[in-house]
Design a protein around this motif. Sequence first.
Motif, PDB file in Angstrom:
ATOM      1  N   HIS A 150      29.033  14.400 110.810  1.00  0.00           N
ATOM      2  CA  HIS A 150      29.207  13.016 111.269  1.00  0.00           C
ATOM      3  C   HIS A 150      28.695  12.784 112.691  1.00  0.00           C
ATOM      4  CE1 HIS A 150      31.831  11.544 107.928  1.00  0.00           C
ATOM      5  NE2 HIS A 150      31.999  12.849 107.776  1.00  0.00           N
ATOM      6  N   VAL A 151      29.129  13.617 113.618  1.00  0.00           N
ATOM      7  CA  VAL A 151      28.875  13.341 115.036  1.00  0.00           C
ATOM      8  C   VAL A 151      27.506  13.839 115.493  1.00  0.00           C
ATOM      9  CG1 VAL A 151      29.793  13.565 117.372  1.00  0.00           C
ATOM     10  CG2 VAL A 151      31.362  13.509 115.429  1.00  0.00           C
ATOM     11  N   LEU A 152      27.174  15.088 115.168  1.00  0.00           N
ATOM     12  CA  LEU A 152      25.916  15.661 115.649  1.00  0.00           C
ATOM     13  C   LEU A 152      24.683  14.917 115.129  1.00  0.00           C
ATOM     14  CD1 LEU A 152      25.087  17.961 117.528  1.00  0.00           C
ATOM     15  CD2 LEU A 152      24.865  19.445 115.535  1.00  0.00           C
ATOM     16  N   PRO A 153      24.611  14.569 113.819  1.00  0.00           N
ATOM     17  CA  PRO A 153      23.449  13.790 113.350  1.00  0.00           C
ATOM     18  C   PRO A 153      23.322  12.432 114.055  1.00  0.00           C
ATOM     19  CG  PRO A 153      24.591  14.767 111.486  1.00  0.00           C
ATOM     20  CD  PRO A 153      25.463  14.982 112.682  1.00  0.00           C
ATOM     21  N   ASP A 154      24.464  11.790 114.333  1.00  0.00           N
ATOM     22  CA  ASP A 154      24.409  10.524 115.066  1.00  0.00           C
ATOM     23  C   ASP A 154      23.827  10.717 116.459  1.00  0.00           C
ATOM     24  OD1 ASP A 154      25.449   9.146 112.955  1.00  0.00           O
ATOM     25  OD2 ASP A 154      27.495   9.059 113.728  1.00  0.00           O
ATOM     26  N   ALA A 155      24.213  11.820 117.089  1.00  0.00           N
ATOM     27  CA  ALA A 155      23.694  12.109 118.424  1.00  0.00           C
ATOM     28  C   ALA A 155      22.189  12.338 118.386  1.00  0.00           C
ATOM     29  CB  ALA A 155      24.396  13.334 119.013  1.00  0.00           C
ATOM     30  N   PHE A 156      21.713  13.085 117.370  1.00  0.00           N
ATOM     31  CA  PHE A 156      20.269  13.298 117.217  1.00  0.00           C
ATOM     32  C   PHE A 156      19.550  11.967 117.022  1.00  0.00           C
ATOM     33  CE2 PHE A 156      21.063  17.843 116.207  1.00  0.00           C
ATOM     34  CZ  PHE A 156      20.035  18.402 116.968  1.00  0.00           C
ATOM     35  N   GLU A 157      20.126  11.113 116.190  1.00  0.00           N
ATOM     36  CA  GLU A 157      19.514   9.812 115.928  1.00  0.00           C
ATOM     37  C   GLU A 157      19.456   8.967 117.197  1.00  0.00           C
ATOM     38  OE1 GLU A 157      20.147   5.921 112.997  1.00  0.00           O
ATOM     39  OE2 GLU A 157      21.391   7.715 112.757  1.00  0.00           O
ATOM     40  N   ASN A 158      20.529   8.990 117.978  1.00  0.00           N
ATOM     41  CA  ASN A 158      20.569   8.216 119.219  1.00  0.00           C
ATOM     42  C   ASN A 158      19.528   8.691 120.227  1.00  0.00           C
ATOM     43  OD1 ASN A 158      24.159   8.086 118.996  1.00  0.00           O
ATOM     44  ND2 ASN A 158      22.706   6.488 118.431  1.00  0.00           N
ATOM     45  N   LEU A 159      19.504   9.993 120.478  1.00  0.00           N
ATOM     46  CA  LEU A 159      18.691  10.525 121.575  1.00  0.00           C
ATOM     47  C   LEU A 159      17.237  10.780 121.185  1.00  0.00           C
ATOM     48  CD1 LEU A 159      21.250  12.958 123.271  1.00  0.00           C
ATOM     49  CD2 LEU A 159      20.663  10.603 123.872  1.00  0.00           C
ATOM     50  N   THR A 160      16.891  10.607 119.915  1.00  0.00           N
ATOM     51  CA  THR A 160      15.481  10.708 119.510  1.00  0.00           C
ATOM     52  C   THR A 160      14.949   9.354 119.041  1.00  0.00           C
ATOM     53  OG1 THR A 160      16.123  11.368 117.265  1.00  0.00           O
ATOM     54  CG2 THR A 160      15.701  13.138 118.849  1.00  0.00           C
ATOM     55  N   ALA A 212      27.029  14.071 121.277  1.00  0.00           N
ATOM     56  CA  ALA A 212      26.612  15.469 121.336  1.00  0.00           C
ATOM     57  C   ALA A 212      27.676  16.332 122.002  1.00  0.00           C
ATOM     58  CB  ALA A 212      25.281  15.587 122.089  1.00  0.00           C
ATOM     59  N   ALA A 213      28.252  15.826 123.093  1.00  0.00           N
ATOM     60  CA  ALA A 213      29.303  16.569 123.786  1.00  0.00           C
ATOM     61  C   ALA A 213      30.524  16.734 122.883  1.00  0.00           C
ATOM     62  CB  ALA A 213      29.697  15.848 125.076  1.00  0.00           C
ATOM     63  N   SER A 214      30.883  15.673 122.189  1.00  0.00           N
ATOM     64  CA  SER A 214      32.024  15.733 121.277  1.00  0.00           C
ATOM     65  C   SER A 214      31.781  16.714 120.146  1.00  0.00           C
ATOM     66  CB  SER A 214      32.306  14.338 120.707  1.00  0.00           C
ATOM     67  OG  SER A 214      33.371  14.374 119.801  1.00  0.00           O
ATOM     68  N   ALA A 215      30.561  16.736 119.603  1.00  0.00           N
ATOM     69  CA  ALA A 215      30.227  17.668 118.525  1.00  0.00           C
ATOM     70  C   ALA A 215      30.385  19.107 118.991  1.00  0.00           C
ATOM     71  CB  ALA A 215      28.800  17.417 118.041  1.00  0.00           C
ATOM     72  N   GLY A 216      29.916  19.405 120.191  1.00  0.00           N
ATOM     73  CA  GLY A 216      30.049  20.759 120.731  1.00  0.00           C
ATOM     74  C   GLY A 216      31.503  21.179 120.858  1.00  0.00           C
ATOM     75  N   ILE A 217      32.350  20.259 121.337  1.00  0.00           N
ATOM     76  CA  ILE A 217      33.776  20.555 121.482  1.00  0.00           C
ATOM     77  C   ILE A 217      34.422  20.800 120.127  1.00  0.00           C
ATOM     78  CG2 ILE A 217      36.010  19.618 122.215  1.00  0.00           C
ATOM     79  CD1 ILE A 217      34.529  18.059 124.390  1.00  0.00           C
ATOM     80  N   PHE A 226      17.559  17.122 123.859  1.00  0.00           N
ATOM     81  CA  PHE A 226      18.769  16.885 124.640  1.00  0.00           C
ATOM     82  C   PHE A 226      20.038  17.015 123.801  1.00  0.00           C
ATOM     83  CE2 PHE A 226      15.809  14.898 127.614  1.00  0.00           C
ATOM     84  CZ  PHE A 226      16.330  15.338 128.828  1.00  0.00           C
ATOM     85  N   THR A 227      19.973  16.642 122.532  1.00  0.00           N
ATOM     86  CA  THR A 227      21.176  16.684 121.692  1.00  0.00           C
ATOM     87  C   THR A 227      21.717  18.095 121.579  1.00  0.00           C
ATOM     88  OG1 THR A 227      20.335  14.812 120.404  1.00  0.00           O
ATOM     89  CG2 THR A 227      22.130  16.108 119.451  1.00  0.00           C
TER      90      THR A 227
END
Length: 347
Positions: free
Chosen positions: A96-106, A295-300, A120-121
């Motif tokens: 849920h979170v990491l793919p959204d981060a990739f979509e946002n930052l690319t 991305a930060a939330s996904a890492g946590i 960056f993600t």
Amino acid sequence: MAKPQLLLLTLFCVFLLLPSSAFGDCTCDTENEEHDKTQALKYKLAAIASILVGGVTGVCIPVLGKTIPALRPEKDVFFFIKAFAAGVILSTGFIHVLPDAFENLTSPCLSDRPWQDFPFTGFVAMVSAIGTLMVDAFATSYYRKSHSNQAAQNVVGDVEMGGEHEGHLHFNTRATPSFVDNSASSDLIRHRVISQVLELGIVVHSVIIGISLGATESPKTIRPLVAALTFHQFFEGMGLGGCIAQAKFQNRAVVVMATFFSLTTPVGIAIGIGISNVYNENSPNALIFEGIFNAASAGILIYMAQVDLLAVDYMNPRVQSNAKLQIGVNVSLLLGAGLMSLLAKWA
């Protein structure tokens, strides 16, 4: 107990107010979406109520172990609940979170430099996981030292009390339990640190989800999200509630943590409603802000699910020595991860 929450609020305010370092000329407005503010507002209000109920219910189920013996941490059922919730949290981070981060930052709406030149993600997620490890280690070390100092002071007090009464016999009978209980106290400290760090990671992406939903004016976008996010909040609440139950906080602290978790997404939706007239989810500002926080939330979440939830229980001697319990834990993990992954179809 409130330090992680205060840190979260501080970071949220800082990132919200700081201007982004790179902007694209494109705003990527979505003109083809059907906007109906009145209908969208109705769905948003329904989402606030539904998600609030889901969050409260999920986080309270494990906590009710105090009154429901079958849900207590020392029971086998608790291992199943915690494994299921860990699978949910792991899936939340990866699916849920990491793919959204990739979509946002690319996004093509961002300038080529630096956003298209560097991943960056993955970098932010990695730094977040490492940072979580450091916070986890330092916090545990700090609380253990504080506990050791307090225990040493208690021993000194016992010695003085023993001298005033019946020689060394009184000292021996009072001092021994503090050393016997040291291992249990160490485990309790770990559970308390884990529950606070996990809540921090969950809260970060819950606020982002809420703002994004609240700022959306398309009923077609919001409608399927209401049920999906309700289950999402319910399952995450179970994971956090299990950690809170093991931490054995006082009732007041439990209520504060459960309330804080339950309110984050609804409050995020309310914020999104308030800024919906000026907030554009496809603007460079919003994409960078959401992408970095996701991305930060996904890492946590990935770190917490793997290290502090699954690894601890899977290596637990009780689980290792019971084949049926091992199978049950594995099934619960796969079920939690599978159901949460399935929700990605709608949210």
